[in-house]
Design a protein around this motif. Sequence first.
Motif, short mmCIF file in Angstrom:
data_model
loop_
_atom_site.label_atom_id
_atom_site.label_comp_id
_atom_site.label_asym_id
_atom_site.label_seq_id
_atom_site.Cartn_x
_atom_site.Cartn_y
_atom_site.Cartn_z
N TYR A 47 1.37 -1.27 -0.13
CA TYR A 47 -0.18 0.04 0.05
C TYR A 47 0.84 1.53 -0.19
CZ TYR A 47 -3.87 -2.54 1.56
OH TYR A 47 -5.02 -3.68 1.48
N ARG A 48 0.41 2.29 -0.42
CA ARG A 48 0.60 3.22 -0.02
C ARG A 48 0.30 4.48 0.18
NH1 ARG A 48 2.13 4.60 -6.65
NH2 ARG A 48 0.80 5.48 -7.26
N GLN A 49 0.69 5.53 1.19
CA GLN A 49 0.37 6.55 1.49
C GLN A 49 1.10 8.17 1.67
OE1 GLN A 49 -0.55 6.48 5.75
NE2 GLN A 49 -2.00 8.18 5.71
N ALA A 50 0.02 8.80 0.91
CA ALA A 50 0.75 10.19 0.23
C ALA A 50 0.34 11.49 1.57
CB ALA A 50 0.61 10.75 -1.12
N PRO A 51 1.47 12.21 1.14
CA PRO A 51 0.71 13.39 2.50
C PRO A 51 -0.69 13.29 2.42
CG PRO A 51 3.70 13.72 1.86
CD PRO A 51 2.11 12.73 0.60
N GLY A 52 -1.32 13.78 3.21
CA GLY A 52 -2.85 14.18 3.43
C GLY A 52 -3.45 13.28 2.57
N LYS A 53 -3.01 12.14 2.25
CA LYS A 53 -3.86 11.15 1.54
C LYS A 53 -4.06 10.03 2.15
CE LYS A 53 -2.83 13.27 -2.70
NZ LYS A 53 -2.78 12.65 -4.46
N GLN A 54 -5.76 9.11 1.75
CA GLN A 54 -5.57 8.01 2.90
C GLN A 54 -4.85 7.02 2.47
OE1 GLN A 54 -9.57 7.19 1.62
NE2 GLN A 54 -8.95 5.73 -0.10
N ARG A 55 -3.92 6.00 2.75
CA ARG A 55 -3.10 4.86 2.42
C ARG A 55 -4.70 3.60 1.40
NH1 ARG A 55 0.00 1.33 6.52
NH2 ARG A 55 0.22 3.24 7.74
N ASP A 56 -3.73 3.37 0.38
CA ASP A 56 -4.16 2.79 -0.74
C ASP A 56 -3.50 1.71 -0.89
OD1 ASP A 56 -5.36 5.97 -2.21
OD2 ASP A 56 -6.30 4.68 -1.26
N LEU A 57 -4.00 0.39 -2.16
CA LEU A 57 -3.30 -0.23 -2.42
C LEU A 57 -3.04 -0.19 -3.80
CD1 LEU A 57 -3.26 -3.67 -1.93
CD2 LEU A 57 -5.60 -3.94 -3.91
N VAL A 58 -1.60 -1.04 -3.35
CA VAL A 58 -0.41 -0.18 -4.98
C VAL A 58 -0.77 -2.18 -5.64
CG1 VAL A 58 1.57 -0.43 -5.79
CG2 VAL A 58 1.01 1.64 -3.87
N ALA A 59 -0.91 -3.22 -5.14
CA ALA A 59 -0.05 -4.04 -5.28
C ALA A 59 -0.28 -5.58 -4.51
CB ALA A 59 0.53 -4.88 -6.58
#
Length: 115
Positions: free
Chosen positions: A37-49
């Motif tokens: 998963y990844r999380q950018a500043p100010g954003k939610q944690r999302d699935l990548v693969a």
Amino acid sequence: QVQLVESGGGLVQTGGSLTLSCAASRSIFSLSAMGWYRQAPGKQRDLVAQIGSGGRTDYADSVKGRFTISRDNAKNAVNLKMNSLKPEDTAVYYCHADYLNWNYWGQGTQVTVSS
């Protein structure tokens, strides 16, 4: 309990490549799924693969054709090969494992793509 140890983040230019690795403390075949998963500043944690115990893979639409997830059975690890990186891929990347319906997370590794 599952411990996850990540490696491979860093700084890369647009169009470059990086490979992330995540080693699990138990056999990856005992895990329902393992992935990133990844999380950018100010954003939610999302699935990548992610990759399931049966080998099925799932990717976010934004990374399809650029990222590849694979298993290293001997090391109980998964690798994420990231090609054609874009600035919007910049985020903290977290390894994730699903074991007996419990979620386990790595400590996170920073990936920064410069324009």
